[in-house]
Scaffold this active site. Structure first.
Site, PDB file in Angstrom:
ATOM      1  N   ASN A 176      25.231   6.963  10.830  1.00 18.24           N
ATOM      2  CA  ASN A 176      25.827   6.207  11.932  1.00 18.24           C
ATOM      3  C   ASN A 176      27.023   7.022  12.424  1.00 18.24           C
ATOM      4  O   ASN A 176      28.060   7.062  11.766  1.00 18.24           O
ATOM      5  CB  ASN A 176      26.259   4.827  11.399  1.00 18.24           C
ATOM      6  CG  ASN A 176      26.998   4.011  12.427  1.00 18.24           C
ATOM      7  OD1 ASN A 176      27.106   4.406  13.593  1.00 18.24           O
ATOM      8  ND2 ASN A 176      27.519   2.864  12.010  1.00 18.24           N
ATOM      9  N   LYS A 181      28.849   6.497  14.934  1.00 17.90           N
ATOM     10  CA  LYS A 181      29.873   5.634  15.554  1.00 17.90           C
ATOM     11  C   LYS A 181      30.374   6.229  16.868  1.00 17.90           C
ATOM     12  O   LYS A 181      29.638   6.942  17.540  1.00 17.90           O
ATOM     13  CB  LYS A 181      30.999   5.361  14.554  1.00 17.90           C
ATOM     14  CG  LYS A 181      30.450   4.806  13.227  1.00 17.90           C
ATOM     15  CD  LYS A 181      31.489   4.188  12.350  1.00 17.90           C
ATOM     16  CE  LYS A 181      30.833   3.651  11.083  1.00 17.90           C
ATOM     17  NZ  LYS A 181      31.747   2.974  10.194  1.00 17.90           N
ATOM     18  N   HIS A 189      26.256  -4.539  13.185  1.00 16.78           N
ATOM     19  CA  HIS A 189      27.204  -3.782  12.351  1.00 16.78           C
ATOM     20  C   HIS A 189      28.503  -4.573  12.238  1.00 16.78           C
ATOM     21  O   HIS A 189      28.929  -5.227  13.191  1.00 16.78           O
ATOM     22  CB  HIS A 189      27.471  -2.401  12.979  1.00 16.78           C
ATOM     23  CG  HIS A 189      28.250  -1.522  12.050  1.00 16.78           C
ATOM     24  ND1 HIS A 189      29.606  -1.628  11.917  1.00 16.78           N
ATOM     25  CD2 HIS A 189      27.847  -0.557  11.191  1.00 16.78           C
ATOM     26  CE1 HIS A 189      30.015  -0.749  11.006  1.00 16.78           C
ATOM     27  NE2 HIS A 189      28.969  -0.082  10.549  1.00 16.78           N
ATOM     28  N   GLU A 249      31.502  -3.759  12.369  1.00 14.02           N
ATOM     29  CA  GLU A 249      32.532  -3.445  13.375  1.00 14.02           C
ATOM     30  C   GLU A 249      32.264  -4.237  14.654  1.00 14.02           C
ATOM     31  O   GLU A 249      33.192  -4.692  15.319  1.00 14.02           O
ATOM     32  CB  GLU A 249      32.562  -1.931  13.637  1.00 14.02           C
ATOM     33  CG  GLU A 249      33.290  -1.202  12.512  1.00 14.02           C
ATOM     34  CD  GLU A 249      32.796   0.205  12.233  1.00 14.02           C
ATOM     35  OE1 GLU A 249      32.137   0.811  13.097  1.00 14.02           O
ATOM     36  OE2 GLU A 249      33.073   0.701  11.119  1.00 14.02           O
ATOM     37  N   GLU A 254      25.974  -3.815   3.894  1.00 13.26           N
ATOM     38  CA  GLU A 254      27.231  -3.072   3.989  1.00 13.26           C
ATOM     39  C   GLU A 254      28.412  -4.011   3.749  1.00 13.26           C
ATOM     40  O   GLU A 254      28.842  -4.720   4.665  1.00 13.26           O
ATOM     41  CB  GLU A 254      27.379  -2.450   5.380  1.00 13.26           C
ATOM     42  CG  GLU A 254      26.273  -1.484   5.744  1.00 13.26           C
ATOM     43  CD  GLU A 254      26.719  -0.494   6.822  1.00 13.26           C
ATOM     44  OE1 GLU A 254      26.650   0.706   6.566  1.00 13.26           O
ATOM     45  OE2 GLU A 254      27.153  -0.934   7.894  1.00 13.26           O
ATOM     46  N   GLY A 276      34.319   2.662   5.483  1.00 14.94           N
ATOM     47  CA  GLY A 276      35.389   3.551   5.929  1.00 14.94           C
ATOM     48  C   GLY A 276      36.641   3.483   5.074  1.00 14.94           C
ATOM     49  O   GLY A 276      37.686   3.985   5.453  1.00 14.94           O
ATOM     50  N   SER A 333      31.065   3.728   2.546  1.00 24.11           N
ATOM     51  CA  SER A 333      31.649   4.869   1.826  1.00 24.11           C
ATOM     52  C   SER A 333      30.638   5.615   0.954  1.00 24.11           C
ATOM     53  O   SER A 333      30.972   6.069  -0.140  1.00 24.11           O
ATOM     54  CB  SER A 333      32.863   4.428   1.001  1.00 24.11           C
ATOM     55  OG  SER A 333      33.867   3.916   1.857  1.00 24.11           O
TER      56      SER A 333
HETATM   57  P1  PGA Z   1      31.197   4.634   6.083  1.00 26.95           P
HETATM   58  O1  PGA Z   1      30.503   3.735   7.205  1.00 26.95           O
HETATM   59  O2  PGA Z   1      30.107   5.405   5.383  1.00 26.95           O
HETATM   60  O3  PGA Z   1      32.143   5.533   6.834  1.00 26.95           O
HETATM   61  O4  PGA Z   1      31.910   3.705   5.150  1.00 26.95           O
HETATM   62  C1  PGA Z   1      29.265   3.091   6.976  1.00 26.95           C
HETATM   63  C2  PGA Z   1      28.890   2.301   8.179  1.00 26.95           C
HETATM   64  O5  PGA Z   1      29.774   1.747   8.839  1.00 26.95           O
HETATM   65  O6  PGA Z   1      27.690   2.208   8.546  1.00 26.95           O
END
Ligand code: PGA
Length: 259
Positions: A9, A11, A96, A98, A168, A174, A214
């Site tokens: 991803n 982003k 997601h 976010e 997730e 993150g 992560s």
């Molecule tokens: P990350 O993000 O690996 O940076 O924690 C995962 C995601 O948001 O899909």
């Protein structure tokens, strides 16, 4: 046996040139694994067509990070599954955390988006996961089960079988923190049980469940040793081709070990 998935991803990162460059590097670092594992990269809408062109014939698929459920028409600023498909997308992330947090996206919209994607022949990657407060309140299973039930409302079993779910935990995205392999497995197994409850055994056995939050080259192997984890949705580490390559290798490794 379920085919594993390694999804990146990207982003809201990188312009056209940098995205095409990363796509080329991902091809160099992961191309040889494309036969044994499904590899997907999800750039921004703007870069999607270029990245798809760059990866054509490599066996690496491209996905979008979101979509709108409506048919083409007066929806200013939105992009629907047909347009994603036209640009070369085969997958699309929906729900997601976010988007759930920053854009107030609710389960109802996640459900509409998943249905629209299925209708267009795009594989939805449906994200679910609890916040830190929910985990601390021992509410993880309730929250995740509810998200899954609502995401699949009205989706037929034959359509559900081809979908992908990404577990997730919000607190792990993150942050550098990640769920232990055992904790991730417990939730992924609960998700598979919900799919079995809504549908049936064969559907539950077909749906692929990813862990995200992560994920790095040095923690993927433990996660992949778990029975109900079929791959990973990777954010930050997918922006570094060599690191993503190692993650893909570890996911593919599980396949060849088991083959
Ligand atoms: P990350 O993000 O690996 O940076 O924690 C995962 C995601 O948001 O899909």
């Amino acid at each position: 046996m379920r085919r594993r998935i390694a999804a990146g991803n990207w982003k809201m990162n990188m312009g056209l040139e940098a995205s095409a460059e990363l796509a080329r590097k991902v091809k160099d670092f992961t191309g040889s694994n494309a036969r044994s594992v499904d590899i997907v990269v999800c750039p921004t809408f703007l870069s999607l067509a270029d990245v798809a062109e760059e990866l054509e014939g490599s066996g690496i698929a491209v996905g979008a990070q979101d979509c709108y459920h409506g048919s083409q028409g007066a929806f200013t600023g939105e992009v629907n599954p047909e347009l994603i498909k036209d640009a070369g997308g085969a997958y699309c992330i929906v729900g997601h955390s976010e988007r759930r947090t920053l854009m107030q996206e609710a389960d109802k919209e996640v459900n509409l988006k998943a249905k629209a994607l299925i209708g267009a022949g795009i594989v939805p990657i449906i994200c679910v996961g609890e916040t830190l407060a929910e985990r601390q309140a021992l509410d993880t299973m309730n929250v995740v089960r509810g998200q899954v039930m609502r995401a699949y409302a009205g989706i037929a079993p034959e359509d559900a079988a081809g979908t992908v779910i990404a577990y997730e935990p919000v607190w792990a995205i993150g942050t550098g923190l990640n769920a232990t392999a055992d904790d991730a497995e417990a939730v992924c197994k609960a998700i598979r049980d919900v799919i079995r409850y809504i549908y049936d055994g064969p559907t539950a056995d077909s749906v692929r469940i990813l862990y995200g939050g992560s994920v790095k080259a040095d923690n993927i192997s433990g996660l992949m040793s778990e029975k109900d984890i079929d791959g990973a949705l990777v954010g930050g580490a997918s922006l570094k081709a060599a690191e993503f390559g190692k993650i893909v290798q570890a996911i593919a490794g599980k396949c060849s070990d088991e083959a």
